[in-house]
Design a protein around this motif. Sequence first.
Motif, PDB file in Angstrom:
ATOM      1  N   TYR A  11       0.785  -1.232   0.000  1.00  0.00           N
ATOM      2  CA  TYR A  11       0.000   0.000   0.000  1.00  0.00           C
ATOM      3  C   TYR A  11       0.822   1.289   0.000  1.00  0.00           C
ATOM      4  N   GLY A  12       2.139   1.176   0.199  1.00  0.00           N
ATOM      5  CA  GLY A  12       2.989   2.360   0.086  1.00  0.00           C
ATOM      6  C   GLY A  12       3.095   3.181   1.350  1.00  0.00           C
ATOM      7  N   ILE A  13       3.645   4.386   1.182  1.00  0.00           N
ATOM      8  CA  ILE A  13       4.016   5.240   2.308  1.00  0.00           C
ATOM      9  C   ILE A  13       2.811   5.654   3.163  1.00  0.00           C
ATOM     10  N   GLU A  14       1.647   5.824   2.542  1.00  0.00           N
ATOM     11  CA  GLU A  14       0.457   6.241   3.294  1.00  0.00           C
ATOM     12  C   GLU A  14       0.067   5.189   4.343  1.00  0.00           C
ATOM     13  N   ARG A  15       0.370   3.922   4.030  1.00  0.00           N
ATOM     14  CA  ARG A  15       0.038   2.846   4.963  1.00  0.00           C
ATOM     15  C   ARG A  15       0.911   2.940   6.215  1.00  0.00           C
ATOM     16  N   TYR A  16       2.172   3.355   6.032  1.00  0.00           N
ATOM     17  CA  TYR A  16       3.053   3.532   7.189  1.00  0.00           C
ATOM     18  C   TYR A  16       2.649   4.780   7.969  1.00  0.00           C
ATOM     19  N   ALA A  17       2.120   5.781   7.242  1.00  0.00           N
ATOM     20  CA  ALA A  17       1.609   6.983   7.916  1.00  0.00           C
ATOM     21  C   ALA A  17       0.423   6.601   8.804  1.00  0.00           C
ATOM     22  N   TYR A  18      -0.384   5.656   8.327  1.00  0.00           N
ATOM     23  CA  TYR A  18      -1.528   5.147   9.098  1.00  0.00           C
ATOM     24  C   TYR A  18      -1.055   4.481  10.391  1.00  0.00           C
ATOM     25  N   THR A  19      -0.008   3.628  10.249  1.00  0.00           N
ATOM     26  CA  THR A  19       0.541   2.941  11.432  1.00  0.00           C
ATOM     27  C   THR A  19       1.115   3.959  12.417  1.00  0.00           C
ATOM     28  N   LEU A  20       1.881   4.920  11.872  1.00  0.00           N
ATOM     29  CA  LEU A  20       2.497   5.935  12.727  1.00  0.00           C
ATOM     30  C   LEU A  20       1.426   6.825  13.373  1.00  0.00           C
ATOM     31  N   GLY A  63      -3.613  14.186  10.597  1.00  0.00           N
ATOM     32  CA  GLY A  63      -5.058  14.090  10.849  1.00  0.00           C
ATOM     33  C   GLY A  63      -5.851  15.054   9.971  1.00  0.00           C
ATOM     34  N   ILE A  64      -5.296  16.248   9.747  1.00  0.00           N
ATOM     35  CA  ILE A  64      -5.968  17.218   8.854  1.00  0.00           C
ATOM     36  C   ILE A  64      -6.058  16.619   7.438  1.00  0.00           C
ATOM     37  N   ARG A  65      -4.963  15.960   7.008  1.00  0.00           N
ATOM     38  CA  ARG A  65      -4.973  15.293   5.690  1.00  0.00           C
ATOM     39  C   ARG A  65      -6.059  14.215   5.649  1.00  0.00           C
ATOM     40  N   LEU A  66      -6.162  13.434   6.721  1.00  0.00           N
ATOM     41  CA  LEU A  66      -7.156  12.354   6.744  1.00  0.00           C
ATOM     42  C   LEU A  66      -8.580  12.905   6.677  1.00  0.00           C
ATOM     43  N   ILE A  67      -8.810  14.031   7.366  1.00  0.00           N
ATOM     44  CA  ILE A  67     -10.150  14.638   7.335  1.00  0.00           C
ATOM     45  C   ILE A  67     -10.454  15.158   5.925  1.00  0.00           C
ATOM     46  N   LEU A  68      -9.453  15.801   5.306  1.00  0.00           N
ATOM     47  CA  LEU A  68      -9.646  16.310   3.932  1.00  0.00           C
ATOM     48  C   LEU A  68      -9.979  15.166   2.976  1.00  0.00           C
ATOM     49  N   VAL A  69      -9.238  14.054   3.117  1.00  0.00           N
ATOM     50  CA  VAL A  69      -9.475  12.894   2.242  1.00  0.00           C
ATOM     51  C   VAL A  69     -10.843  12.284   2.540  1.00  0.00           C
ATOM     52  N   GLU A  70     -11.185  12.215   3.834  1.00  0.00           N
ATOM     53  CA  GLU A  70     -12.495  11.668   4.246  1.00  0.00           C
ATOM     54  C   GLU A  70     -13.633  12.468   3.619  1.00  0.00           C
ATOM     55  N   LEU A  71     -13.442  13.792   3.524  1.00  0.00           N
ATOM     56  CA  LEU A  71     -14.483  14.651   2.957  1.00  0.00           C
ATOM     57  C   LEU A  71     -14.382  14.748   1.431  1.00  0.00           C
ATOM     58  N   GLY A  72     -13.437  14.007   0.847  1.00  0.00           N
ATOM     59  CA  GLY A  72     -13.318  13.949  -0.614  1.00  0.00           C
ATOM     60  C   GLY A  72     -12.551  15.112  -1.214  1.00  0.00           C
ATOM     61  N   PRO A 103       0.674  14.185  -3.423  1.00  0.00           N
ATOM     62  CA  PRO A 103       1.145  15.565  -3.208  1.00  0.00           C
ATOM     63  C   PRO A 103       0.637  16.147  -1.888  1.00  0.00           C
ATOM     64  N   LEU A 104      -0.605  15.811  -1.518  1.00  0.00           N
ATOM     65  CA  LEU A 104      -1.166  16.279  -0.244  1.00  0.00           C
ATOM     66  C   LEU A 104      -0.369  15.679   0.918  1.00  0.00           C
ATOM     67  N   PHE A 105      -0.036  14.393   0.795  1.00  0.00           N
ATOM     68  CA  PHE A 105       0.735  13.730   1.849  1.00  0.00           C
ATOM     69  C   PHE A 105       2.104  14.390   2.013  1.00  0.00           C
ATOM     70  N   VAL A 106       2.773  14.644   0.881  1.00  0.00           N
ATOM     71  CA  VAL A 106       4.106  15.271   0.925  1.00  0.00           C
ATOM     72  C   VAL A 106       3.997  16.664   1.544  1.00  0.00           C
ATOM     73  N   ALA A 107       2.965  17.423   1.144  1.00  0.00           N
ATOM     74  CA  ALA A 107       2.786  18.786   1.662  1.00  0.00           C
ATOM     75  C   ALA A 107       2.588  18.787   3.178  1.00  0.00           C
ATOM     76  N   VAL A 108       1.742  17.885   3.687  1.00  0.00           N
ATOM     77  CA  VAL A 108       1.489  17.876   5.139  1.00  0.00           C
ATOM     78  C   VAL A 108       2.727  17.410   5.922  1.00  0.00           C
ATOM     79  N   MET A 109       3.512  16.514   5.309  1.00  0.00           N
ATOM     80  CA  MET A 109       4.728  16.076   5.991  1.00  0.00           C
ATOM     81  C   MET A 109       5.750  17.209   6.076  1.00  0.00           C
ATOM     82  N   VAL A 110       5.793  18.041   5.030  1.00  0.00           N
ATOM     83  CA  VAL A 110       6.702  19.206   5.045  1.00  0.00           C
ATOM     84  C   VAL A 110       6.261  20.173   6.148  1.00  0.00           C
ATOM     85  N   VAL A 111       4.943  20.409   6.247  1.00  0.00           N
ATOM     86  CA  VAL A 111       4.412  21.304   7.294  1.00  0.00           C
ATOM     87  C   VAL A 111       4.755  20.747   8.679  1.00  0.00           C
TER      88      VAL A 111
END
Lengths: 125, 145
Positions: free
Chosen positions: B20-29, B88-97, B119-127
Amino acid sequence: MRESKLWFWHITAAIAVVVLLGMHMGIMHVGEILSFVGIGAGDAVKSANVFHRSQQAFFMATYILLLGAALFHGFYGLRSMLFELSLSSGLEKAVSGICAVAGIGLFLYGSYAAIYVFRMKEVLP
Amino acid sequence: MQKRLKNNLGLGGWLSGGRYGIERYAYTLHRITGLGILLYFIMHIIVTGSRMGGPEAWESMMASFEKPIFKLGEFMIFIAFAFHGINGIRLILVELGAMIGKPGLPSFPYNYSTLRQRPLFVAVMVVAAVIILIGGTDLYFLVMK
């Protein structure tokens, strides 16, 4: 309460926590940098600073709001993680009960402390 | 009532990202940091309750957390919050489509949803990294004082 409603409140609480805890972390962990530019009071855990904040109605109210939102978000999150381990229905009920009792108990204690310190007018710096 | 499928993966399913890639590890973390923050928060509520004893009780309580190990632990919680909150902000944005792109026909080269969200994942990680850097700088000045 239906799971979809609990999930809605989980997300709503998350937004409240990000805002309120972000503010709290800003005060606690960026105070030194802010004091360089003339904002902030330096060491945020010094008793004078702690009691000064705790005895303002704004901070007392936000502490209680943050407490409620963070406890709900945290314990609902913990409950969701445990439910994913395919628990029996009896165990699910036990987990829900323990999370609810722990969350409500901590909320009552934390709120009592926030209100108690707010009313301690004699220690105002 | 709908029968719930059994989660045969258990703890291994949480910890392994699989295909599932990097997002799956973000989920675990996200989960690990969430548990860490909850544990700290419970202790924090109990410790800050010592304010009820007045300034002396507070100072005495804080004196027991003067050791560098506690400062480091506090900074770890700051890192956990920065990651958990921003992710979490990224997850809410994705949840809301939001910011996941529009659905389209599967045509080669395939552009699957995870890739559109990257790109959203990379942006939030930079923040999150910038916030952690600011918190680390503040801790440095606090310790060096």
